[in-house]
Design an enzyme around this catalytic site. Structure first.
Site, PDB file in Angstrom:
ATOM      1  N   ASP A 120     -10.579   5.490   2.328  1.00 31.87           N
ATOM      2  CA  ASP A 120     -10.107   4.687   1.191  1.00 31.87           C
ATOM      3  C   ASP A 120     -10.909   3.391   1.112  1.00 31.87           C
ATOM      4  O   ASP A 120     -10.340   2.300   1.095  1.00 31.87           O
ATOM      5  CB  ASP A 120      -8.620   4.389   1.327  1.00 31.87           C
ATOM      6  CG  ASP A 120      -8.002   3.926   0.010  1.00 31.87           C
ATOM      7  OD1 ASP A 120      -8.614   4.186  -1.047  1.00 31.87           O
ATOM      8  OD2 ASP A 120      -6.929   3.308   0.032  1.00 31.87           O
TER       9      ASP A 120
ATOM     10  N   GLY B 235       0.824  -1.201   0.000  1.00 27.74           N
ATOM     11  CA  GLY B 235       0.000   0.000   0.000  1.00 27.74           C
ATOM     12  C   GLY B 235       0.852   1.242   0.000  1.00 27.74           C
ATOM     13  O   GLY B 235       2.063   1.195  -0.263  1.00 27.74           O
TER      14      GLY B 235
END
Length: 608
Positions: free
Chosen positions: A414, A296
């Site tokens: 997110d 990520g």
């Protein structure tokens, strides 16, 4: 028809299942009654909700692997109510800690039913009445702290039955009479501040030598000498270290020392485990690339196995020295104290060294929704339609908890299929709070940097940098479309078919054309309920409206997914869409479709 024996077996299974459910409900009811009796305010124990979740997900409650409540810790919360007798129903409870409150009334006799209790701490309250003799039945009790209350009467002789007791503190109450001699054999005791006789002919001190109060002058002298000696020892060690360092000048090897960073002092460790770096290094096979589960914005996630065979996922932050990276670490660790829910990923622990920041989570056996939709290997099962419905509802409930049941509330920022994980039962678990934002209602939610993944980011967040719960709702709507279609939020391959790059526009177009079959993921092989698919698409489109004010809240989304209120909301949305489409056509008519001005506008806004 079932045979007689089969019927008996079936009935037994049903009874066992019901018993398990009743046990869970009974524990939750007892804890909820405890909350009510303590006079908890509207801002306290918010998630202690009978209708919310299993009590094992409630804040300040710890359960064992069988979902039995084993610890309840509520220190200095300001409660001014009384103790609930129903606490005595928690037969697996080992720790009950309520110090530093203003609890009144007596200690219920029912506390004697807590057969598993090892630690009872009710210090610094306003409890009155006598110490119940029933506490003498707590055979496993090791610590009994009732200091600084208003307790009266004699110390029950039954307390001498507590053979496991190693710490008893009853100081500063209104107790009177004789102290049983057996209690002076306890390793640590304190009976000061009462009208008590300390043993036969007062032959005992009212506090043990290891007690905080009542130290003798000799013990104070010993403490001073100990401190002086300790300082001298540290100076000697320092000199030796400098000498060794000077001799080894020029030699350097890789070292991993588990030293807390300066910022770690702000972390409330709570129930989290602090791992040694070496533990995680061994668990992940030296952070081997073969164990990488994903990557990520802040680093990689590794699969690992602890010595007790527990599988974990270790998130290794690679840019923690930057403001964003360090803030992400502190934010994730802090949020564990407020975000505990069956549909949220639980943080097990963390590790800090001078050069590392790591977060440890339970390993999710079935990886992410995105993997199961698009990246699964041949032979692995495809997410069927019932599972996708469960994922949609579970994710919605997790986000509802973040938005409406946490204090302060939390914005994820997110939300996407890649950040929704699947446990061994394919239940949805919302993960990756690295981009989440704790929202204090007294402060602005304008951020200096937009976080998230393109295609999932709400338009107002992109244009203003201001996030809210409704930005999460937008991301959730896109995730619903991922569930239905199996496609990515942005896919440039769709340009080959002269279609829309954005999944939202793609679905809107097909929905208007009533091409449901072209929307649904082909991997489902037409094994789905058309009406349910249509309902999920409707919810998704309601969540992704351009104006954040028009989007539903996550609690409304949960209700719509459960079949309540969707029809009315969808009808309103269609009316708005018709009106907006009319206004767009009107503007085109006013400008003139073939005017030179309009052609120039098209040319300036087109691709170059």
């Amino acid at each position: 028809m079932l045979s007689r024996n089969m019927k008996v077996v079936y009935l037994l299974c049903v009874l066992i299942s019901l018993q398990s459910r009743v046990e869970s409900d009974r524990q939750g009811d007892a804890l909820y009654d405890m909350k009510i009796k303590l006079n908890a305010t509207s801002n306290q124990l918010i998630d202690w909700n009978q209708n919310q979740v299993n009590p094992c997900t409630w804040n300040s409650v710890i359960c064992d692997s069988n979902n039995n409540v084993v610890q309840v810790t509520l220190s200095s919360m300001g409660f001014n109510g009384i103790l609930s007798p129903r606490i005595g129903e928690l037969q697996y409870l080992t720790v009950l800690s309520l110090p530093g409150n203003n609890i009144t009334g007596g200690i219920p006799e029912q506390f004697g039913n807590l057969s598993s209790l090892t630690n009872l701490d009710l210090e610094i309250n306003r409890l009155s009445g006598e110490i119940p003799a029933s506490l003498g039945k707590l055979a496993k009790l090791q610590i009994l702290i009732l200091s600084q209350n208003n307790l009266t009467g004699k110390i029950p002789d039954s307390l001498t039955n507590l053979t496991a007791l190693n710490d008893i503190r009853l100081a500063f109450n209104g107790l009177s009479g004789q102290i049983p001699d057996e209690l002076f054999q306890v390793a640590r005791y304190n009976f000061t501040g009462n009208d008590l006789n300390c043993g036969t002919n007062q032959q005992h001190l009212c506090a043990s030598s290891v007690s905080v109060q009542g130290k003798s002058p000799n013990s104070k002298i010993g403490i001073v000498l100990g401190i002086v000696g300790g300082v001298i020892l540290l100076l000697v060690i320092g000199v030796v270290f400098l000498i060794c360092k000077s001799r080894r000048k020029g030699y350097r090897r890789e070292e991993f020392v588990d030293v807390a960073g300066e910022d770690d002092r702000r972390i409330a460790f709570g129930q989290l485990k602090r791992f040694a770096y070496r533990e995680l290094q061994i668990a992940t096979d030296g952070f081997s690339e073969k164990n990488v589960l994903g990557q990520g914005g802040f680093g990689k996630v590794y699969k690992g196995v602890l010595p007790d065979s527990t599988k974990i996922a270790v998130k290794r932050l690679t840019d923690y020295e930057s403001p964003g990276g360090e803030a992400a670490f502190l934010r994730e660790v802090e949020m564990i104290s407020v975000a505990v829910h069956r549909n949220l990923l639980r943080l097990i622990g963390f590790c800090t060294t001078p050069t590392e920041r790591l977060l440890v989570y339970p390993f999710m056996q079935n990886l992410s929704v995105a993997y199961r939709l698009r990246d699964f290997k041949p032979g692995e099962p495809v997410l069927n339609w019932p599972t996708r419905k469960r994922v949609a509802l579970g994710t919605a409930r997790g986000l509802e908890y973040l938005h409406e049941h946490c204090s302060p509330k939390i914005i994820h920022r997110d939300v996407k299929a890649a950040n929704v994980l699947l446990d061994e039962d394919f239940e949805a678990v919302v993960g990756d709070f690295g981009l989440a934002k704790l929202v204090d209602v007294r402060k602005t939610s304008v951020t200096t940097q937009v976080r998230g993944t393109m295609g999932h980011i709400a338009p107002e967040y992109l244009s203003t940098g201001k996030s809210s719960e409704r930005t999460d709702v937008f991301g959730y709507g896109i995730m619903l479309l991922e569930l239905v279609t199996g496609q990515r939020a942005i896919d440039f391959s769709r340009l080959e078919e002269e279609d829309d790059v954005l999944l939202l526009d793609h679905v809107k177009k097909l929905q208007k054309e009533k091409r449901l079959g072209d929307i649904v993921d082909r991997n489902l092989n037409n094994e789905y309920d058309g009406q349910e698919v249509e309902m999920m698409i409707q919810v998704a489109l309601l969540c992704t409206q351009a104006s954040p004010e028009d989007r539903p809240t996550m609690s409304e989304v949960v209700r719509m997914l459960e079949g309540e209120g969707l029809a009315e909301r969808w009808e309103e949305w269609q009316q708005v869409e018709v009106r907006q489409e009319y206004e767009r056509l009107q503007r085109r008519f006013d400008w003139g479709e073939d005017s030179l001005y309009n052609q120039d506008a098209i040319e300036l806004s087109g691709a170059r």
